[in-house]
Scaffold this motif. Sequence first.
Motif, PDB file in Angstrom:
ATOM      1  N   GLY A  31       0.957  -1.030   0.095  1.00 41.12           N
ATOM      2  CA  GLY A  31       0.043   0.227   0.280  1.00 41.12           C
ATOM      3  C   GLY A  31       1.293   1.073   0.423  1.00 41.12           C
ATOM      4  N   LEU A  32       0.821   2.120  -0.848  1.00 40.65           N
ATOM      5  CA  LEU A  32       1.521   3.440  -0.946  1.00 40.65           C
ATOM      6  C   LEU A  32       0.588   4.679  -0.579  1.00 40.65           C
ATOM      7  CD1 LEU A  32       3.168   1.896  -4.261  1.00 40.65           C
ATOM      8  CD2 LEU A  32       4.407   1.813  -2.252  1.00 40.65           C
ATOM      9  N   ALA A  33       1.881   5.499  -0.529  1.00 38.17           N
ATOM     10  CA  ALA A  33       1.334   7.126  -0.160  1.00 38.17           C
ATOM     11  C   ALA A  33       1.852   7.906  -1.197  1.00 38.17           C
ATOM     12  CB  ALA A  33       1.794   7.595   1.240  1.00 38.17           C
ATOM     13  N   THR A  34       1.702   8.854  -1.157  1.00 34.92           N
ATOM     14  CA  THR A  34       1.744  10.021  -1.893  1.00 34.92           C
ATOM     15  C   THR A  34       2.129  11.349  -1.025  1.00 34.92           C
ATOM     16  OG1 THR A  34       0.276  11.058  -2.099  1.00 34.92           O
ATOM     17  CG2 THR A  34       1.163   9.459  -3.979  1.00 34.92           C
ATOM     18  N   ILE A  59       5.777  -7.912  -7.565  1.00 28.46           N
ATOM     19  CA  ILE A  59       5.234  -6.795  -6.888  1.00 28.46           C
ATOM     20  C   ILE A  59       4.161  -6.174  -7.681  1.00 28.46           C
ATOM     21  CG2 ILE A  59       4.896  -4.252  -5.079  1.00 28.46           C
ATOM     22  CD1 ILE A  59       6.834  -6.533  -4.046  1.00 28.46           C
ATOM     23  N   LYS A  60       2.840  -5.927  -6.646  1.00 29.66           N
ATOM     24  CA  LYS A  60       1.242  -5.198  -6.958  1.00 29.66           C
ATOM     25  C   LYS A  60       0.854  -4.625  -5.600  1.00 29.66           C
ATOM     26  CE  LYS A  60      -1.502  -9.464  -8.527  1.00 29.66           C
ATOM     27  NZ  LYS A  60      -0.117 -10.205  -8.399  1.00 29.66           N
ATOM     28  N   SER A  61       0.950  -2.861  -6.042  1.00 30.58           N
ATOM     29  CA  SER A  61       0.391  -1.858  -5.456  1.00 30.58           C
ATOM     30  C   SER A  61      -0.272  -1.515  -5.344  1.00 30.58           C
ATOM     31  CB  SER A  61       1.841  -1.172  -5.513  1.00 30.58           C
ATOM     32  OG  SER A  61       1.273  -0.146  -6.855  1.00 30.58           O
ATOM     33  N   TYR A  62      -1.204  -0.971  -4.022  1.00 28.17           N
ATOM     34  CA  TYR A  62      -2.087  -0.247  -3.783  1.00 28.17           C
ATOM     35  C   TYR A  62      -2.171   1.120  -3.674  1.00 28.17           C
ATOM     36  CZ  TYR A  62      -4.536  -4.655  -5.523  1.00 28.17           C
ATOM     37  OH  TYR A  62      -5.155  -5.588  -6.249  1.00 28.17           O
ATOM     38  N   LYS A  94       3.476  -1.748 -14.374  1.00 30.97           N
ATOM     39  CA  LYS A  94       2.142  -1.098 -14.249  1.00 30.97           C
ATOM     40  C   LYS A  94       0.942  -1.515 -14.222  1.00 30.97           C
ATOM     41  CE  LYS A  94       4.747   2.730 -14.763  1.00 30.97           C
ATOM     42  NZ  LYS A  94       5.441   3.615 -15.679  1.00 30.97           N
ATOM     43  N   ALA A  95       1.127  -3.150 -14.283  1.00 30.89           N
ATOM     44  CA  ALA A  95      -0.509  -3.296 -14.525  1.00 30.89           C
ATOM     45  C   ALA A  95      -0.879  -4.127 -13.371  1.00 30.89           C
ATOM     46  CB  ALA A  95      -0.663  -4.511 -16.019  1.00 30.89           C
ATOM     47  N   ASN A  96       0.451  -4.259 -12.775  1.00 31.69           N
ATOM     48  CA  ASN A  96      -0.079  -4.366 -11.286  1.00 31.69           C
ATOM     49  C   ASN A  96       0.013  -3.020 -10.648  1.00 31.69           C
ATOM     50  OD1 ASN A  96       0.357  -7.069 -11.510  1.00 31.69           O
ATOM     51  ND2 ASN A  96       2.326  -7.580 -11.256  1.00 31.69           N
ATOM     52  N   ILE A 123      -2.655  -6.833   1.408  1.00 37.07           N
ATOM     53  CA  ILE A 123      -2.033  -5.853   1.730  1.00 37.07           C
ATOM     54  C   ILE A 123      -1.094  -5.756   3.448  1.00 37.07           C
ATOM     55  CG2 ILE A 123      -0.646  -3.549   2.004  1.00 37.07           C
ATOM     56  CD1 ILE A 123      -3.364  -1.985   0.328  1.00 37.07           C
ATOM     57  N   ASP A 124       0.456  -5.805   2.185  1.00 40.94           N
ATOM     58  CA  ASP A 124       1.096  -7.212   3.192  1.00 40.94           C
ATOM     59  C   ASP A 124       1.841  -5.727   4.132  1.00 40.94           C
ATOM     60  OD1 ASP A 124       1.291  -9.720   2.543  1.00 40.94           O
ATOM     61  OD2 ASP A 124       1.863  -9.199   0.826  1.00 40.94           O
ATOM     62  N   VAL A 125       2.174  -4.874   3.474  1.00 41.98           N
ATOM     63  CA  VAL A 125       2.217  -3.514   4.414  1.00 41.98           C
ATOM     64  C   VAL A 125       2.364  -1.804   3.663  1.00 41.98           C
ATOM     65  CG1 VAL A 125       4.501  -2.310   5.163  1.00 41.98           C
ATOM     66  CG2 VAL A 125       4.763  -4.715   5.032  1.00 41.98           C
TER      67      VAL A 125
END
Length: 239
Positions: A31-34, A59-62, A94-96, A123-125
């Motif tokens: 899980g990502l932040a900006t 890796i997948k990201s949200y 980028k598809a992930n 989400i793992d982290v």
Amino acid sequence: MKYLVFNSKKEASQEAYKILKSLINENSTLGLATGSTPTDLYVEMIADYKAGNFSYKNIKSYNLDEYVGISYDHPESYHKFMEKNLFDHVDIDKANTHVPDASASDLELAVKSYQEELNKAQIDVQILGIGGNGHIGFNEPGTPFDAGVHVVDLKEETIQANSRFFDGDINLVPKQAMTMGIKDIMRAKHIILLAFGKAKQDAIRSLVEGDEITENIPCTILKNHPSVFVLVDKDADFQ
């Protein structure tokens, strides 16, 4: 909750990457932040990738959130931020990667779609920053703890704080955002929260000190999470 204080944003971010790497593997979901808070962490991630020590291929990201009403290619969109600060510099597919589609003509459908994506993921982290008013993601004070993905009207203090990314002009700052809900954030296995600067002191005090858990200070819900790492610089430290 583990609370760690460092001399600088850079030192805190270096330690945050060590913690992150200890909690994930090359098939994990992030899980990502900006915003300005995670930029040095992303520098560490890129450097380790370029050194050949980690691959993001699987890796997948949200992402937590996105402004409503600005296009993907707007220089201050969070889509563009992620490309510029991380995605374009590692081997992630980028598809992930997933960022809320807040420029969609049908926002209600976009909210439903992102919620469905999150519901299928684990989400793992989750990487988090924190607002001076205690917001996490764009979950402003008063947001119900059981909220899922939603569109939020940004508080005046949030608009003011984000105006630095829009040449200091609050009229250019979007007034709404689509965000993961607090419920979505709390589903992550682990949370790494970063906070830098004196403006974050009160929010960090509310999170770390005392027993109050209140929707008026959204970050306080993290007291109920089983695995939270809070890393701050000495300016954000309330002690």
